[in-house]
Design an enzyme around this catalytic site. Structure first.
Site, PDB file in Angstrom:
ATOM      1  N   GLU A  76       0.844  -1.199   0.000  1.00  0.00           N
ATOM      2  CA  GLU A  76       0.000   0.000   0.000  1.00  0.00           C
ATOM      3  C   GLU A  76       0.880   1.250   0.000  1.00  0.00           C
ATOM      4  O   GLU A  76       1.919   1.304   0.653  1.00  0.00           O
ATOM      5  CB  GLU A  76      -0.901  -0.002   1.239  1.00  0.00           C
ATOM      6  N   ASP A 106      -2.431  -5.074   0.841  1.00  0.00           N
ATOM      7  CA  ASP A 106      -1.748  -3.966   1.506  1.00  0.00           C
ATOM      8  C   ASP A 106      -0.347  -4.328   1.982  1.00  0.00           C
ATOM      9  O   ASP A 106       0.566  -3.499   1.934  1.00  0.00           O
ATOM     10  CB  ASP A 106      -2.576  -3.481   2.706  1.00  0.00           C
TER      11      ASP A 106
END
Length: 252
Positions: free
Chosen positions: A80, A108
């Site tokens: 992310e 992420d």
């Protein structure tokens, strides 16, 4: 809300959030609630990663101060916050190296200890509802899901919370602080309710005055994870970035 975001979050997080929104043709000055949500999500991802390492025996350890031993490896790879091209490059490299199944959607984080991708969720609603939405969207049992709420609740795949209780408590405290700071400035209701958000947006567009009561200084302390957003093959240089700092909204 925009003024609050720029005062409350580290400038590097704000910059990453702006780039992410512009990549999808969104304007942080108009979609301020989304701006705040993206900044919050970014910070929680970085806090999730901060201070967690793997030693030479493959054990997970926490190092919160000083320079970590050169033999230590970051437990989590941060996906992310990268542009989509680089993010997929990192994901592909991880899959080629570890043999794990490539996810259909960008996750992420990657956990080198548990050998799994992680999807982090931060919700203003019930955690179980958001968890089910995430699971339905991802459609993969290989990606681990961990949801946090602004009220201190959390939910994770198979009740496996990955992190130790203290690390998770820091994340919950930060989220609660953000909620309290928003509420104290009359921003929380619009952050939670789309209808209220539209009303607040009209009000903001009419007024060009700076938001009263906002702190005049920005914290430039940087989370260790923010300094490590380089390609994973540069991992050997990452450990020098370790500094114990968790971001908090400044007191009024």
């Amino acid at each position: 809300m925009e003024d609050f975001v720029r005062q409350c979050f580290n400038p590097m997080i704000v910059e990453l959030a702006e780039k992410a929104m512009k990549e999808y043709g969104e304007d942080p000055k108009i979609e301020t609630n989304k701006f705040a949500a993206i900044c919050t999500h970014l910070e929680i991802c970085f806090m999730y990663s901060d201070f967690h390492f793997i030693d030479e025996r493959g054990e997970s350890i926490i190092v919160e101060s000083g320079d970590p031993n050169a033999l230590l490896k970051h437990r989590f790879e941060i996906i992310e916050g990268r542009d989509r091209t680089m993010a997929w490059t990192v994901v592909n490299s991880i899959c080629n190296t570890t043999g794990v199944e490539k996810p259909k959607l960008l996750p992420d984080l990657y956990d080198y200890k548990e050998n799994r991708f992680i999807e982090i969720g931060v919700t203003r609603r019930e955690v179980h509802i958001y968890y089910l939405e995430k699971a339905n969207k991802i459609k993969s049992e290989k990606t681990h899901i961990h949801i946090f709420s602004f009220t201190g609740e959390e939910m994770a795949t198979k009740a496996d919370y990955t992190l130790d209780e203290e690390s998770r408590a820091r994340i919950k405290t930060r989220l609660f602080t953000i909620r309290q700071e928003m509420a104290s400035r009359g921003l929380w209701d619009s952050f939670v309710s789309p209808r209220e958000a539209k009303r607040q947006l009209k009000k903001d567009l009419k007024s060009q005055e700076p938001c009263a009561g906002l702190p005049t200084k920005v914290s430039h302390r940087t989370s260790p994870a923010l300094k490590t957003l380089e390609p994973m093959w540069m991992d050997s240089n990452r450990t020098a970035a370790l500094r114990a700092s968790f971001l908090k909204c400044q007191k009024k």
